[in-house]
Design a protein around this motif. Structure first.
Motif, mmCIF file in Angstrom:
data_model
loop_
_atom_site.group_PDB
_atom_site.id
_atom_site.type_symbol
_atom_site.label_atom_id
_atom_site.label_comp_id
_atom_site.label_asym_id
_atom_site.label_seq_id
_atom_site.Cartn_x
_atom_site.Cartn_y
_atom_site.Cartn_z
ATOM 1 N N GLN A 1 4.267 11.930 -3.784
ATOM 2 C CA GLN A 1 3.499 11.657 -2.569
ATOM 3 C C GLN A 1 4.315 12.012 -1.322
ATOM 4 O O GLN A 1 3.806 12.607 -0.373
ATOM 5 C CB GLN A 1 3.071 10.182 -2.539
ATOM 6 C CG GLN A 1 2.390 9.743 -1.243
ATOM 7 C CD GLN A 1 3.339 9.012 -0.306
ATOM 8 O OE1 GLN A 1 3.995 8.054 -0.698
ATOM 9 N NE2 GLN A 1 3.410 9.462 0.938
ATOM 10 N N LYS B 1 -2.058 7.387 5.946
ATOM 11 C CA LYS B 1 -3.265 6.878 5.294
ATOM 12 C C LYS B 1 -3.295 5.348 5.300
ATOM 13 O O LYS B 1 -4.359 4.743 5.417
ATOM 14 C CB LYS B 1 -3.356 7.403 3.861
ATOM 15 C CG LYS B 1 -3.742 8.869 3.774
ATOM 16 C CD LYS B 1 -3.956 9.294 2.330
ATOM 17 C CE LYS B 1 -4.423 10.751 2.265
ATOM 18 N NZ LYS B 1 -4.650 11.185 0.868
ATOM 19 N N SER B 2 -2.130 4.731 5.163
ATOM 20 C CA SER B 2 -2.055 3.268 5.168
ATOM 21 C C SER B 2 -2.501 2.702 6.508
ATOM 22 O O SER B 2 -3.297 1.755 6.567
ATOM 23 C CB SER B 2 -0.629 2.807 4.854
ATOM 24 O OG SER B 2 -0.222 3.248 3.576
ATOM 25 N N PHE C 1 -6.262 3.291 7.058
ATOM 26 C CA PHE C 1 -7.066 2.400 6.230
ATOM 27 C C PHE C 1 -7.130 1.000 6.842
ATOM 28 O O PHE C 1 -8.195 0.378 6.903
ATOM 29 C CB PHE C 1 -6.478 2.324 4.817
ATOM 30 C CG PHE C 1 -7.258 1.438 3.878
ATOM 31 C CD1 PHE C 1 -8.536 1.767 3.491
ATOM 32 C CD2 PHE C 1 -6.691 0.261 3.395
ATOM 33 C CE1 PHE C 1 -9.261 0.953 2.627
ATOM 34 C CE2 PHE C 1 -7.399 -0.556 2.536
ATOM 35 C CZ PHE C 1 -8.689 -0.210 2.149
ATOM 36 N N LYS D 1 5.993 8.184 -6.350
ATOM 37 C CA LYS D 1 6.280 8.072 -4.913
ATOM 38 C C LYS D 1 6.896 9.360 -4.390
ATOM 39 O O LYS D 1 6.570 9.816 -3.283
ATOM 40 C CB LYS D 1 7.216 6.882 -4.669
ATOM 41 C CG LYS D 1 7.557 6.647 -3.200
ATOM 42 C CD LYS D 1 6.320 6.314 -2.386
ATOM 43 C CE LYS D 1 6.665 6.112 -0.930
ATOM 44 N NZ LYS D 1 5.462 5.854 -0.101
ATOM 45 N N CYS E 1 1.333 1.346 -4.168
ATOM 46 C CA CYS E 1 0.175 2.218 -4.402
ATOM 47 C C CYS E 1 0.472 3.673 -4.052
ATOM 48 O O CYS E 1 -0.389 4.539 -4.219
ATOM 49 C CB CYS E 1 -1.026 1.725 -3.598
ATOM 50 S SG CYS E 1 -1.521 0.031 -3.967
ATOM 51 N N CYS E 2 1.675 3.942 -3.546
ATOM 52 C CA CYS E 2 2.121 5.305 -3.217
ATOM 53 C C CYS E 2 1.171 6.008 -2.248
ATOM 54 O O CYS E 2 0.841 7.190 -2.404
ATOM 55 C CB CYS E 2 2.296 6.128 -4.488
ATOM 56 S SG CYS E 2 3.551 5.477 -5.601
ATOM 57 N N THR E 3 0.710 5.256 -1.247
ATOM 58 C CA THR E 3 -0.132 5.823 -0.195
ATOM 59 C C THR E 3 0.758 6.202 0.988
ATOM 60 O O THR E 3 1.698 5.485 1.312
ATOM 61 C CB THR E 3 -1.183 4.791 0.262
ATOM 62 O OG1 THR E 3 -1.912 4.344 -0.877
ATOM 63 C CG2 THR E 3 -2.150 5.399 1.251
ATOM 64 N N SER E 4 0.458 7.310 1.633
ATOM 65 C CA SER E 4 1.281 7.752 2.756
ATOM 66 C C SER E 4 1.179 6.766 3.920
ATOM 67 O O SER E 4 0.224 5.988 4.015
ATOM 68 C CB SER E 4 0.848 9.141 3.221
ATOM 69 O OG SER E 4 -0.435 9.079 3.826
ATOM 70 N N LEU F 1 0.836 -1.197 0.000
ATOM 71 C CA LEU F 1 0.000 0.000 0.000
ATOM 72 C C LEU F 1 0.872 1.249 0.000
ATOM 73 O O LEU F 1 0.612 2.216 -0.722
ATOM 74 C CB LEU F 1 -0.902 -0.015 1.234
ATOM 75 C CG LEU F 1 -2.158 0.865 1.223
ATOM 76 C CD1 LEU F 1 -3.083 0.464 0.082
ATOM 77 C CD2 LEU F 1 -2.892 0.763 2.550
ATOM 78 N N ASN F 2 1.932 1.227 0.792
ATOM 79 C CA ASN F 2 2.813 2.378 0.922
ATOM 80 C C ASN F 2 3.737 2.567 -0.276
ATOM 81 O O ASN F 2 3.968 3.695 -0.722
ATOM 82 C CB ASN F 2 3.633 2.248 2.211
ATOM 83 C CG ASN F 2 4.566 3.425 2.449
ATOM 84 O OD1 ASN F 2 5.746 3.262 2.659
ATOM 85 N ND2 ASN F 2 4.031 4.642 2.412
#
Length: 302
Positions: free
Chosen positions: A262, A23-24, A27, A259, A17-20, A13-14
């Motif tokens: 983000q 947020k990971s 979620f 990335k 998917c380049c999620t912070s 996810l991090n």
């Protein structure tokens, strides 16, 4: 304290998917009804753990890539605490790739990458440093087309740029449609080379009659470059293994740029280094077994 599946979920996810990190973890907490509240520190350490556990696979890929007859290479800017550094990528046409974090560009940046020891044909943008490595070179014609288009817009009265733009498009189209196992017909290639030289001669006369002005000299510099490195612009017509563009390396670098966008900036160079090692491994996993990335990452974390 968590099994491989949870860590793989957060890791992908991090990074994929380049999620912070924030947020990971939120979620995952929402997904489990608040039962799993993973610390930011644990998530930030996943890259280091994954990189260390997969080092043998990357070493093996490094050795395999040295045997490839053709390799793409490129680099892009990265940010560490507001300072600039570089991320290099080396990729073979069959899908293998490795990322490398470097503090400097030039020869210092190439040191330790596959490019340093490579003895085949390098496909790259016009970075003079790369000409010191490999046995031969192909310039990226996608960049050349963009530069020619800029010349057409800024120097509308010149004819050479329009003719060269049309010729490059024709050559790439011809090469893409070539189905002969031994490469394009030598007579057709010879005809392309003749037209290429004639257009360069047209450019020479046009710049002698009306020199490039101080406002825009890129067109004139492009003419000089295409004349000096003619062989490296047309190598793809002589060797069926060589692609006309460096799109493979640029596509891979876009993964890092997403990335970077983000993250905005990384706190340490070590963070970028571990990220590059992890991104390398994810590319290799997709090359080997694209359908089971999550399961394989889970097994690595154990």
């Amino acid at each position: 304290n968590y099994d491989g599946s949870i860590r793989a979920f957060l890791f992908l996810l991090n990074n994929d998917c380049c999620t912070s990190i924030d947020k990971s973890r939120v979620f995952l907490s929402d997904l489990t009804g608040g039962k799993l509240n993973i610390s930011k520190g644990m998530i930030s350490r996943l890259n280091r753990e994954f990189a260390l556990k997969t080092e043998p696979e990357r070493r093996s890929a490094y050795a395999d890539m040295l045997l490839s007859p053709v390799m793409h290479t490129d680099c892009t800017n990265a940010r560490e605490n507001g300072k600039s550094c570089q991320v290099y990528v080396c990729a073979t046409p069959d899908g293998k790739a490795l990322y490398f974090a470097r503090e400097k560009k030039g020869h210092e940046g190439v040191k330790g990458t596959v490019t340093e020891d490579y003895q085949g044909i390098l496909v790259h943008d016009h970075d003079i440093t790369f000409y010191n490595y490999g046995a031969d070179h192909q310039e990226c014609l996608a960049h050349i087309l963009r530069y020619l288009k800029a010349s057409i817009e800024n120097e509308p009265d010149r004819t050479w740029n329009k003719k060269m733009h049309a010729l490059v498009q024709e050559m790439v189209h011809f090469r893409n449609g070539c189905r002969q196992p031994h490469g394009p017909d030598p007579e057709i290639v010879s005809g392309f080379e003749k037209r290429y030289r004639e257009i360069l001669e047209t450019a020479r006369k046009e710049y002698e009659n009306i020199p490039a002005n101080d406002y825009y000299k890129d067109g004139y510099n492009l003419f000089l470059r295409m004349e000096k490195y003619m062989h490296n612009h047309l190598l793809f017509l002589h060797d069926i293994r060589v692609p006309a563009t460096n799109n493979e390396a640029e596509r891979l670098l876009r993964n890092y740029k997403r990335k970077q966008a983000q993250a905005v900036t990384f706190r340490s160079f070590e963070s970028i280094d571990y990220l590059c090692q992890c991104m390398s491994m994810l590319v290799l996993m997709r090359f080997e077994d694209p359908a089971n990335i999550y399961d394989r990452v889970s097994r690595i974390f154990g």
